[in-house]
Design a protein around this motif. Sequence first.
Motif, PDB file in Angstrom:
ATOM      1  N   GLN A  61      38.638 116.252 117.282  1.00 25.40           N
ATOM      2  CA  GLN A  61      38.433 115.028 116.515  1.00 25.40           C
ATOM      3  C   GLN A  61      37.676 115.313 115.223  1.00 25.40           C
ATOM      4  OE1 GLN A  61      35.396 112.239 117.782  1.00 25.40           O
ATOM      5  NE2 GLN A  61      36.792 110.512 117.396  1.00 25.40           N
ATOM      6  N   ALA A  62      36.611 116.127 115.325  1.00 28.73           N
ATOM      7  CA  ALA A  62      35.786 116.404 114.150  1.00 28.73           C
ATOM      8  C   ALA A  62      36.582 117.128 113.070  1.00 28.73           C
ATOM      9  CB  ALA A  62      34.573 117.230 114.556  1.00 28.73           C
ATOM     10  N   ILE A  63      37.362 118.121 113.462  1.00 30.28           N
ATOM     11  CA  ILE A  63      38.164 118.858 112.483  1.00 30.28           C
ATOM     12  C   ILE A  63      39.176 117.928 111.822  1.00 30.28           C
ATOM     13  CG2 ILE A  63      39.852 120.708 112.191  1.00 30.28           C
ATOM     14  CD1 ILE A  63      38.383 122.102 114.606  1.00 30.28           C
ATOM     15  N   ALA A  64      39.811 117.077 112.613  1.00 28.73           N
ATOM     16  CA  ALA A  64      40.772 116.127 112.053  1.00 28.73           C
ATOM     17  C   ALA A  64      40.094 115.152 111.094  1.00 28.73           C
ATOM     18  CB  ALA A  64      41.475 115.370 113.173  1.00 28.73           C
ATOM     19  N   GLU A  65      38.911 114.663 111.467  1.00 33.40           N
ATOM     20  CA  GLU A  65      38.223 113.703 110.603  1.00 33.40           C
ATOM     21  C   GLU A  65      37.722 114.357 109.317  1.00 33.40           C
ATOM     22  OE1 GLU A  65      38.130 110.488 110.764  1.00 33.40           O
ATOM     23  OE2 GLU A  65      39.315 110.527 112.607  1.00 33.40           O
ATOM     24  N   LEU A  66      37.253 115.593 109.412  1.00 40.53           N
ATOM     25  CA  LEU A  66      36.868 116.306 108.188  1.00 40.53           C
ATOM     26  C   LEU A  66      38.089 116.510 107.291  1.00 40.53           C
ATOM     27  CD1 LEU A  66      34.431 118.940 109.718  1.00 40.53           C
ATOM     28  CD2 LEU A  66      33.795 117.190 108.036  1.00 40.53           C
ATOM     29  N   THR A  67      39.219 116.810 107.907  1.00 40.06           N
ATOM     30  CA  THR A  67      40.452 116.962 107.130  1.00 40.06           C
ATOM     31  C   THR A  67      40.791 115.661 106.415  1.00 40.06           C
ATOM     32  OG1 THR A  67      41.311 118.605 108.711  1.00 40.06           O
ATOM     33  CG2 THR A  67      42.910 117.515 107.289  1.00 40.06           C
ATOM     34  N   ARG A  68      40.737 114.558 107.130  1.00 41.73           N
ATOM     35  CA  ARG A  68      41.061 113.252 106.528  1.00 41.73           C
ATOM     36  C   ARG A  68      40.062 112.896 105.432  1.00 41.73           C
ATOM     37  NH1 ARG A  68      41.932 111.296 112.396  1.00 41.73           N
ATOM     38  NH2 ARG A  68      44.197 111.386 112.673  1.00 41.73           N
ATOM     39  N   GLN A  69      38.794 113.233 105.655  1.00 42.01           N
ATOM     40  CA  GLN A  69      37.786 112.931 104.643  1.00 42.01           C
ATOM     41  C   GLN A  69      38.059 113.698 103.352  1.00 42.01           C
ATOM     42  OE1 GLN A  69      33.008 113.477 103.956  1.00 42.01           O
ATOM     43  NE2 GLN A  69      33.730 113.341 106.043  1.00 42.01           N
ATOM     44  N   ALA A  70      38.422 114.981 103.478  1.00 39.65           N
ATOM     45  CA  ALA A  70      38.758 115.766 102.288  1.00 39.65           C
ATOM     46  C   ALA A  70      39.993 115.197 101.599  1.00 39.65           C
ATOM     47  CB  ALA A  70      38.993 117.222 102.671  1.00 39.65           C
ATOM     48  N   MET A  71      40.966 114.771 102.388  1.00 37.28           N
ATOM     49  CA  MET A  71      42.174 114.190 101.811  1.00 37.28           C
ATOM     50  C   MET A  71      41.859 112.920 101.028  1.00 37.28           C
ATOM     51  SD  MET A  71      44.682 114.754 105.108  1.00 37.28           S
ATOM     52  CE  MET A  71      46.123 113.933 104.392  1.00 37.28           C
ATOM     53  N   ALA A  72      40.920 112.135 101.539  1.00 36.00           N
ATOM     54  CA  ALA A  72      40.553 110.885 100.877  1.00 36.00           C
ATOM     55  C   ALA A  72      39.665 111.113  99.661  1.00 36.00           C
ATOM     56  CB  ALA A  72      39.847 109.958 101.870  1.00 36.00           C
ATOM     57  N   THR A  73      38.891 112.192  99.664  1.00 36.04           N
ATOM     58  CA  THR A  73      37.945 112.464  98.573  1.00 36.04           C
ATOM     59  C   THR A  73      38.639 113.106  97.380  1.00 36.04           C
ATOM     60  OG1 THR A  73      36.176 112.773 100.201  1.00 36.04           O
ATOM     61  CG2 THR A  73      35.784 113.626  97.979  1.00 36.04           C
ATOM     62  N   TRP A  74      39.556 114.014  97.658  1.00 35.38           N
ATOM     63  CA  TRP A  74      40.296 114.684  96.599  1.00 35.38           C
ATOM     64  C   TRP A  74      41.768 114.299  96.689  1.00 35.38           C
ATOM     65  CZ3 TRP A  74      36.456 117.098  99.496  1.00 35.38           C
ATOM     66  CH2 TRP A  74      35.274 117.350  98.788  1.00 35.38           C
ATOM     67  N   ASN A  75      42.529 114.642  95.680  1.00 35.59           N
ATOM     68  CA  ASN A  75      43.929 114.216  95.617  1.00 35.59           C
ATOM     69  C   ASN A  75      44.795 115.212  96.394  1.00 35.59           C
ATOM     70  OD1 ASN A  75      46.263 112.894  94.976  1.00 35.59           O
ATOM     71  ND2 ASN A  75      46.249 113.419  92.802  1.00 35.59           N
ATOM     72  N   VAL A  76      44.778 115.093  97.730  1.00 36.71           N
ATOM     73  CA  VAL A  76      45.504 116.010  98.600  1.00 36.71           C
ATOM     74  C   VAL A  76      46.867 115.414  98.952  1.00 36.71           C
ATOM     75  CG1 VAL A  76      45.511 117.125 100.870  1.00 36.71           C
ATOM     76  CG2 VAL A  76      43.394 116.996  99.535  1.00 36.71           C
ATOM     77  N   ASP A  77      47.887 116.250  98.898  1.00 34.85           N
ATOM     78  CA  ASP A  77      49.238 115.839  99.273  1.00 34.85           C
ATOM     79  C   ASP A  77      49.315 115.757 100.799  1.00 34.85           C
ATOM     80  OD1 ASP A  77      51.927 115.523  99.772  1.00 34.85           O
ATOM     81  OD2 ASP A  77      52.584 117.172  98.480  1.00 34.85           O
ATOM     82  N   PRO A  78      49.468 114.567 101.387  1.00 34.78           N
ATOM     83  CA  PRO A  78      49.483 114.456 102.848  1.00 34.78           C
ATOM     84  C   PRO A  78      50.667 115.147 103.501  1.00 34.78           C
ATOM     85  CG  PRO A  78      50.114 112.373 101.846  1.00 34.78           C
ATOM     86  CD  PRO A  78      49.640 113.255 100.730  1.00 34.78           C
ATOM     87  N   GLU A  79      51.700 115.457 102.719  1.00 32.25           N
ATOM     88  CA  GLU A  79      52.858 116.173 103.242  1.00 32.25           C
ATOM     89  C   GLU A  79      52.603 117.678 103.371  1.00 32.25           C
ATOM     90  OE1 GLU A  79      56.145 115.114 104.118  1.00 32.25           O
ATOM     91  OE2 GLU A  79      55.052 113.230 104.270  1.00 32.25           O
ATOM     92  N   ARG A  80      51.537 118.171 102.728  1.00 35.02           N
ATOM     93  CA  ARG A  80      51.337 119.619 102.647  1.00 35.02           C
ATOM     94  C   ARG A  80      49.908 119.997 103.010  1.00 35.02           C
ATOM     95  NH1 ARG A  80      53.404 122.304  97.463  1.00 35.02           N
ATOM     96  NH2 ARG A  80      53.669 124.017  98.949  1.00 35.02           N
ATOM     97  N   VAL A  81      49.491 119.578 104.201  1.00 33.76           N
ATOM     98  CA  VAL A  81      48.201 119.962 104.759  1.00 33.76           C
ATOM     99  C   VAL A  81      48.480 120.923 105.915  1.00 33.76           C
ATOM    100  CG1 VAL A  81      46.090 119.160 105.891  1.00 33.76           C
ATOM    101  CG2 VAL A  81      47.158 117.779 104.095  1.00 33.76           C
ATOM    102  N   TYR A  82      47.797 122.064 105.928  1.00 35.94           N
ATOM    103  CA  TYR A  82      48.058 123.127 106.894  1.00 35.94           C
ATOM    104  C   TYR A  82      46.735 123.560 107.537  1.00 35.94           C
ATOM    105  CZ  TYR A  82      51.953 123.281 103.568  1.00 35.94           C
ATOM    106  OH  TYR A  82      52.981 122.932 102.734  1.00 35.94           O
TER     107      TYR A  82
END
Length: 352
Positions: free
Chosen positions: A132-153
């Motif tokens: 859960q924590a890793i997923a939430e940190l990932t989502r937080q980074a996606m929301a903070t910076w302009n991350v392409d949700p189709e290309r997260v690895y």
Amino acid sequence: MGKQRRRLAFALGFLTLVMAGCSSQRSEEPEAGDTNAEIYYANAFGTYRSLVYIPGSVRPDKPAPMVVVLHGANTTAEQQRAANLYDVVAARERFIVMYPDHETDTALGQHPLQAWHFYNPAEMQRDVGDAQAIAELTRQAMATWNVDPERVYIVGMSAGGWMTSIMGATYPDLYAAIGLVESGAYGIGLAGIGQPLGPLLLRPELLAMAAYQAMGSHARILPVINIQGDKDAAATPASGAHAVRQWLMTNNLVASGNLNAPFPLSPTETVDITPKSGYPYHVDTYKDEDGCRILEQVRIEEMEHFWPGGSDDPKLRGFTDPQAPSGAELTWAFLKRFRRSDTALPCAEFRP
């Protein structure tokens, strides 16, 4: 610590593991040029943070890919970052890199040997503990910076690789593809470090079905690259082969409900590479009958339990093997082929 002592500490430490069982966030705003930031998260299992590297080559007005890198046991996010040289590839290829970590001293428990809780059955499911924590940190980074949700690895080394298998099974809707380095299959837990017999204790068919069930309503074909050193005594070649078979079977279940098709369980092709310097290695590629690439395994001769390639700094010699091909280059070359929504059959590979 010598190689034999490192292996012994890794194995013995996990035999005395203690299971550990609200959210807060802080982040630095991106600036011009290269940016180094930290973000934070907490749940009932502990507190977490993540280093985030945003190269100056990333354009704020254009969604960028992001690679999440999970460190191994006895390693911190800072050490993993310094060792693997992923930032160098990110600056050239214009993507963001995120290095999650856990705080070892928490109110409710610890992470023995600084290892992710991949061995805890409770944390092999969605929305629990480390996953859960890793997923939430990932989502937080996606929301903070302009991350392409189709290309997260997501990529992991050793204990981080076993955790990456868990992330692939529990969050296939978040990560387009995954990379396993010197690790093993989803759900194998403590048996995974009982090398070389551990993988024989849990059949890949059973773990494939467990991973498919963990995917639940988010089930999708998940591209995987596995990197394996043939002299690794901590995550042996048997462990790497076990992971390859499990993920092929899981993807077959997603595609057809059958463990054995449409993706073959033997390589479609193998390329043997002998560089002018460094270890020879072999790349096994698995494709369906339409030529759809779904999995690669890189088998590196002579390599022990290290991140392949990476820094040659003597201070990091316990983490990397510069004689091996670059793990950052190998994983990125595979991962960048895929977007999350493109991996339904016929698995069209994305051409950026």
